[in-house]
Design a protein around this motif. Structure first.
Motif, PDB file in Angstrom:
ATOM      1  N   THR A 154      -5.022  -1.021  -2.626  1.00  0.00           N
ATOM      2  CA  THR A 154      -5.354   0.404  -2.582  1.00  0.00           C
ATOM      3  C   THR A 154      -6.489   0.733  -3.543  1.00  0.00           C
ATOM      4  OG1 THR A 154      -3.056   0.904  -2.052  1.00  0.00           O
ATOM      5  CG2 THR A 154      -4.367   2.737  -2.872  1.00  0.00           C
ATOM      6  N   ILE A 155      -7.413   1.549  -3.074  1.00  0.00           N
ATOM      7  CA  ILE A 155      -8.516   1.997  -3.944  1.00  0.00           C
ATOM      8  C   ILE A 155      -8.522   3.519  -3.942  1.00  0.00           C
ATOM      9  CG2 ILE A 155     -11.005   1.887  -4.372  1.00  0.00           C
ATOM     10  CD1 ILE A 155     -11.009  -0.672  -2.622  1.00  0.00           C
ATOM     11  N   VAL A 156      -8.440   4.100  -5.120  1.00  0.00           N
ATOM     12  CA  VAL A 156      -8.409   5.564  -5.242  1.00  0.00           C
ATOM     13  C   VAL A 156      -9.647   6.029  -5.995  1.00  0.00           C
ATOM     14  CG1 VAL A 156      -7.111   7.549  -6.123  1.00  0.00           C
ATOM     15  CG2 VAL A 156      -5.896   5.519  -5.383  1.00  0.00           C
ATOM     16  N   VAL A 157     -10.338   7.007  -5.425  1.00  0.00           N
ATOM     17  CA  VAL A 157     -11.467   7.622  -6.136  1.00  0.00           C
ATOM     18  C   VAL A 157     -10.953   8.854  -6.868  1.00  0.00           C
ATOM     19  CG1 VAL A 157     -13.485   9.075  -5.746  1.00  0.00           C
ATOM     20  CG2 VAL A 157     -13.387   6.823  -4.729  1.00  0.00           C
TER      21      VAL A 157
ATOM     22  N   ASP B  12      -9.845   9.166  -1.201  1.00  0.00           N
ATOM     23  CA  ASP B  12     -10.980   9.833  -1.844  1.00  0.00           C
ATOM     24  C   ASP B  12     -10.502  11.137  -2.482  1.00  0.00           C
ATOM     25  OD1 ASP B  12     -13.407  10.760  -2.644  1.00  0.00           O
ATOM     26  OD2 ASP B  12     -14.200  11.138  -0.643  1.00  0.00           O
ATOM     27  N   GLU B  13     -10.372  11.134  -3.784  1.00  0.00           N
ATOM     28  CA  GLU B  13      -9.913  12.309  -4.538  1.00  0.00           C
ATOM     29  C   GLU B  13      -8.720  12.972  -3.842  1.00  0.00           C
ATOM     30  OE1 GLU B  13     -11.683  13.803  -7.298  1.00  0.00           O
ATOM     31  OE2 GLU B  13     -13.709  12.999  -7.175  1.00  0.00           O
ATOM     32  N   PRO B  14      -7.644  12.239  -3.631  1.00  0.00           N
ATOM     33  CA  PRO B  14      -6.560  12.777  -2.799  1.00  0.00           C
ATOM     34  C   PRO B  14      -5.809  13.937  -3.446  1.00  0.00           C
ATOM     35  CG  PRO B  14      -5.879  10.722  -3.813  1.00  0.00           C
ATOM     36  CD  PRO B  14      -7.315  10.910  -4.156  1.00  0.00           C
TER      37      PRO B  14
ATOM     38  N   ALA C 110      -3.025  -4.658  -5.348  1.00  0.00           N
ATOM     39  CA  ALA C 110      -3.178  -3.844  -6.567  1.00  0.00           C
ATOM     40  C   ALA C 110      -3.760  -2.480  -6.244  1.00  0.00           C
ATOM     41  CB  ALA C 110      -4.095  -4.563  -7.543  1.00  0.00           C
ATOM     42  N   LEU C 111      -3.509  -1.540  -7.134  1.00  0.00           N
ATOM     43  CA  LEU C 111      -4.120  -0.213  -6.991  1.00  0.00           C
ATOM     44  C   LEU C 111      -5.244  -0.103  -8.013  1.00  0.00           C
ATOM     45  CD1 LEU C 111      -2.310   3.142  -6.394  1.00  0.00           C
ATOM     46  CD2 LEU C 111      -4.336   3.035  -7.827  1.00  0.00           C
ATOM     47  N   THR C 112      -6.453   0.103  -7.495  1.00  0.00           N
ATOM     48  CA  THR C 112      -7.623   0.221  -8.364  1.00  0.00           C
ATOM     49  C   THR C 112      -8.162   1.640  -8.278  1.00  0.00           C
ATOM     50  OG1 THR C 112      -8.151  -2.064  -7.846  1.00  0.00           O
ATOM     51  CG2 THR C 112      -9.899  -0.769  -8.878  1.00  0.00           C
ATOM     52  N   ALA C 113      -8.502   2.202  -9.419  1.00  0.00           N
ATOM     53  CA  ALA C 113      -9.079   3.555  -9.428  1.00  0.00           C
ATOM     54  C   ALA C 113     -10.572   3.453  -9.716  1.00  0.00           C
ATOM     55  CB  ALA C 113      -8.391   4.406 -10.479  1.00  0.00           C
ATOM     56  N   LEU C 114     -11.371   4.132  -8.885  1.00  0.00           N
ATOM     57  CA  LEU C 114     -12.802   4.276  -9.186  1.00  0.00           C
ATOM     58  C   LEU C 114     -12.928   5.598  -9.927  1.00  0.00           C
ATOM     59  CD1 LEU C 114     -14.438   3.277  -5.754  1.00  0.00           C
ATOM     60  CD2 LEU C 114     -13.957   1.819  -7.712  1.00  0.00           C
ATOM     61  N   LEU C 115     -13.248   5.522 -11.188  1.00  0.00           N
ATOM     62  CA  LEU C 115     -13.212   6.708 -12.045  1.00  0.00           C
ATOM     63  C   LEU C 115     -14.605   7.012 -12.585  1.00  0.00           C
ATOM     64  CD1 LEU C 115     -11.486   8.766 -13.722  1.00  0.00           C
ATOM     65  CD2 LEU C 115     -11.228   6.971 -15.427  1.00  0.00           C
TER      66      LEU C 115
ATOM     67  N   LYS D   8     -19.055   7.044  -6.987  1.00  0.00           N
ATOM     68  CA  LYS D   8     -17.764   6.433  -6.645  1.00  0.00           C
ATOM     69  C   LYS D   8     -17.360   6.693  -5.188  1.00  0.00           C
ATOM     70  CE  LYS D   8     -15.296  10.276  -8.909  1.00  0.00           C
ATOM     71  NZ  LYS D   8     -16.458  11.166  -9.062  1.00  0.00           N
ATOM     72  N   THR D   9     -17.633   7.915  -4.697  1.00  0.00           N
ATOM     73  CA  THR D   9     -17.293   8.203  -3.293  1.00  0.00           C
ATOM     74  C   THR D   9     -18.200   7.425  -2.353  1.00  0.00           C
ATOM     75  OG1 THR D   9     -16.351  10.362  -3.779  1.00  0.00           O
ATOM     76  CG2 THR D   9     -17.167  10.043  -1.560  1.00  0.00           C
ATOM     77  N   THR D  10     -19.468   7.292  -2.719  1.00  0.00           N
ATOM     78  CA  THR D  10     -20.400   6.508  -1.890  1.00  0.00           C
ATOM     79  C   THR D  10     -19.919   5.060  -1.805  1.00  0.00           C
ATOM     80  OG1 THR D  10     -22.180   7.930  -2.654  1.00  0.00           O
ATOM     81  CG2 THR D  10     -22.827   5.877  -1.615  1.00  0.00           C
ATOM     82  N   LEU D  11     -19.451   4.547  -2.935  1.00  0.00           N
ATOM     83  CA  LEU D  11     -18.951   3.169  -2.959  1.00  0.00           C
ATOM     84  C   LEU D  11     -17.734   3.047  -2.041  1.00  0.00           C
ATOM     85  CD1 LEU D  11     -19.444   0.432  -4.305  1.00  0.00           C
ATOM     86  CD2 LEU D  11     -17.837   1.078  -6.072  1.00  0.00           C
ATOM     87  N   LEU D  12     -16.834   4.025  -2.114  1.00  0.00           N
ATOM     88  CA  LEU D  12     -15.632   4.010  -1.266  1.00  0.00           C
ATOM     89  C   LEU D  12     -16.020   4.092   0.215  1.00  0.00           C
ATOM     90  CD1 LEU D  12     -12.420   4.201  -1.853  1.00  0.00           C
ATOM     91  CD2 LEU D  12     -12.678   6.477  -0.908  1.00  0.00           C
TER      92      LEU D  12
END
Lengths: 354, 327
Positions: free
Chosen positions: A187-190, A158-160, A30-35, A42-46
């Motif tokens: 996939t994880i997207v910040v 990370d904020e791509p 799955a694709l999860t977004a950290l928003l 969120k970036t620290t978590l990533l």
């Protein structure tokens, strides 16, 4: 491999709490977004997921394997950085083949894999170019291809899109989502852009001040926000502060009928999405007299800014939808359907309760 | 064009050419250029001119235009009957000491500077101020310190002896190796005179410069580059080899080249720590110009050749760099 699980992840930098007790499960494929807004953690978590930061407490497991203390270079997680972090001393093909080259793969195998990945991101003709000769969108594709070269178990971004212009960003969101679906990688997207998160994600994790505020599908998050922060951060909403009463909420000298779960006398905050409020003649409770103070045409929809007895609010209509056209100064009635009202604890009351 | 442009001046009135007011700003650049020419270029030209002069035996020297000094430098005074390379050998030692000492300084300064860039801003500033202040120490002062530290009677050799380290080295057999390297006599370790002490002191002399020169490039290095490499499976050494060093290749090369040119002129450290048979061109120049020989034309010739050699190295380095860039 099955999903990635975070249990009680906390990160402190000195006296600053960056991430607080994050319990999350990222489904496989799955694709999860950290928003969340800037500085919400969120970036620290990533970075903790990537192994670039060590959590202060908590554990990270991938499948049944605890990877909390596993260094980044042994995790096999591909990551795309905000700045793309492409190596300027290598050309495009060498960048993409980097993980294979350092792992001892033969030159032929590395070159073949790089060509396949460059085909995948539609840059097959640019393999020999220097990084400085690429546009922002091309750099992003190279960064994606490079991160995918090691066939990662988890793909982190990370904020791509932050370095891209608005139009390219929209295109790349769709392309990235299609690519992820084709490859089926967890996939994880910040991102701080809710539109980007809603376009790409199967699931969204909304964060604020280091805490996870809500986890759910994009529709869940939008239509059923669990607190005032989520309602405010995701989409637009009108907010009114009031006090819970039997059968409704008292806001100023008006009582709004709603399905409130709060005891009488509890300080609450009421939210309603602009498209859920109506300027029509339909029968129902919560009809308030209002004056139109401003009309804003935004192409696909029109906003009416109103002055009401419970405060200013905005009502939104898609063009072609709704009743008669209205103009500034018109006296109208706005209807707030009870099922469209979201009632949350007032932030100060919620803080006191904590 | 304005309307007034077409109107002729009235008869009897002549338009006098406007005289530009005197401005210092116009003269200043010329004045500065003249000053630079006077104080920098003229002495330099004089050295070149003197290098073609002639030494009068038992007296001073006279202006001339002879290549005898250059001939003496490359093949000796007895050429063509006999060829000697004494002065070329001195030039060789100049290069040897400068190359090794500059590389040693850069190699040791690199990890230190990398670590420095990862400290807090406050700590970085404190370290930089300390390193900058160390630049105020003169070569004489530094060499004196190292002279004491490496002297046979009061420095490290005495410490080796008193702590039993010398006996231990003898027992494990490493003492013989040190003797082969010229770092020990039959009784104890010795550092004076040795190439080891010479190069060590020269490296120490330029080490703060290498930190100062490397710091801007390393502090600008994007940390996400090494992080990206780590996420792709690179361990610390691989990151250093494949990302960090290639990313700062130019500053590394430039720093080494600069330190090398600077070290070509080292004088005090060589006279104190190097064996007289391994002295450099810089020492020979002083000996000719102000020292025992009093042969200014030959000293000037050596100075010119040293300068030309350094320039050739700079050009070669630049060309090599451009070539590798193009690759």
């Amino acid at each position: 491999m099955s999903g990635l699980v975070l249990k009680g992840i906390t990160k402190r930098f000195g006296g600053t709490l960056a991430v607080e007790q994050a319990d999350l499960t990222f489904e496989e494929g799955a694709l999860t977004a950290l928003l969340g807004p800037s500085g919400c953690g969120k970036t620290t978590l990533l970075r903790m997921i990537a192994g670039l930061e060590a959590p202060s407490t908590g554990s990270i497991t991938l499948g049944k394997r605890n990877i909390t203390d596993l260094p980044a270079h042994k995790r096999k997680f591909g990551m795309v950085f905000q700045s793309f972090a492409l190596f300027p001393h290598l050309n495009v093909r060498e960048n993409v083949a980097y993980s294979l080259t350092i792992s001892g793969a033969s030159k032929t195998a590395a070159a073949e894999k790089a060509s396949t990945l460059l085909d995948l991101v539609q840059l097959s003709a640019m393999g020999d170019r220097r990084i400085g000769e690429l546009s922002g969108g091309q750099r992003q594709r190279v960064a994606i291809a490079r991160a995918l070269a090691q066939e990662p178990d988890v793909f982190l971004l990370d904020e791509p899109m932050s370095a891209l212009d608005a139009k390219l960003r929209e295109e790349m969101q769709v392309e990235l989502r299609l690519l992820q679906q084709r490859l089926g990688i967890t996939t994880i997207v910040v991102t701080h852009d809710q539109r980007e998160a809603m376009t790409m994600a199967d699931s969204i994790v909304v964060m604020s001040n280091g805490r996870v505020e809500q986890v759910g599908s994009p529709q869940d998050i939008y239509h059923r926000p669990e607190n005032a922060f989520v309602a405010d951060f995701i989409g637009k909403a009108n907010f009114f502060d009031g006090v819970a009463e039997a059968g409704g909420i008292r806001v100023g000298d008006q009582t709004l009928v709603s399905k409130s779960k709060f005891h009488a006398g509890y300080q609450v905050r009421v939210a309603i999405r602009p498209e859920r409020a109506a300027l029509d003649d339909a029968e129902g409770p919560n009809r308030l007299p209002a004056t139109i103070t401003f009309v804003r045409d935004l192409g696909p929809h029109r906003e009416y800014h109103l002055d009401t007895a419970i405060g200013p609010m905005v009502v939104e209509y898609a063009i072609g939808e709704g009743a008669r056209p209205m103009k500034t100064g018109d006296h109208v009635e706005v209807r707030l359907p009870p099922d469209a009202l979201h009632v949350f604890p007032h932030p100060t009351a919620a803080m006191a309760a904590e | 064009m304005s309307v007034a442009d077409g109107i002729d001046p009235p008869l009897g009135e002549e338009t006098a050419p406007a005289r530009a007011p005197f401005r210092w700003s116009r003269v200043l650049p010329w004045g500065l250029t003249a000053l630079i020419a006077l104080f920098c270029v003229v002495p330099f030209l004089l050295v070149i001119a003197i290098s073609f002069g002639r030494k009068i035996e038992g007296a001073a020297w006279v202006w001339d235009f002879t290549f005898e000094n250059y001939q003496r430098f490359f093949v000796g005074t007895l050429w063509p009957d006999e060829v000697t390379f004494l002065y070329l050998q001195q030039l060789g030692y100049s290069f040897w000491y400068a190359v090794i000492a500059s590389i040693l300084a850069v190699i040791t300064a690199l990890p230190f500077t990398l670590a420095l860039t990862r400290l807090s801003r406050r700590a970085q500033a404190a370290w930089l101020v300390f390193i900058l202040s160390s630049l105020s120490l003169s070569e004489v002062f530094i060499v004196m310190g190292w002279d004491i530290l490496l002297s046979n009677n009061s420095g490290l050799p005495a410490l080796f002896k008193s702590t039993g380290l010398t006996d231990w080295l003898k027992a494990v057999g490493w003492f013989d190796t040190l003797r082969e390297w010229g770092l020990a006599n039959p009784r104890n370790v010795k550092f004076k005179t040795s190439e080891f002490a010479t190069i060590l002191t020269m490296s120490y002399l330029v080490w703060p410069y290498s930190v100062i020169l490397l710091y801007p490039a390393l502090s600008r290095l994007d940390p996400s580059l090494s992080e990206a490499a780590r996420t792709m499976g690179a361990g610390n050494l691989t990151v250093l080899r494949t990302v960090t060093l290639p990313s700062v290749r130019l500053p590394l090369f430039g720093t080494t080249l600069l330190l090398f040119v600077f070290l070509l002129g080292t004088y005090v450290a060589i006279t104190v720590f190097a064996d007289p048979s391994k002295h450099t061109t810089a020492v020979a120049i002083y000996s000719n110009v102000r020292g025992a020989n009093l042969n200014a034309p030959f000293g000037a010739t050596q100075a010119v050749i040293l300068l030309v050699s350094a320039s050739v190295c700079l050009v070669l380095g630049h060309t090599l760099n451009r070539w590798s860039e193009a690759r």
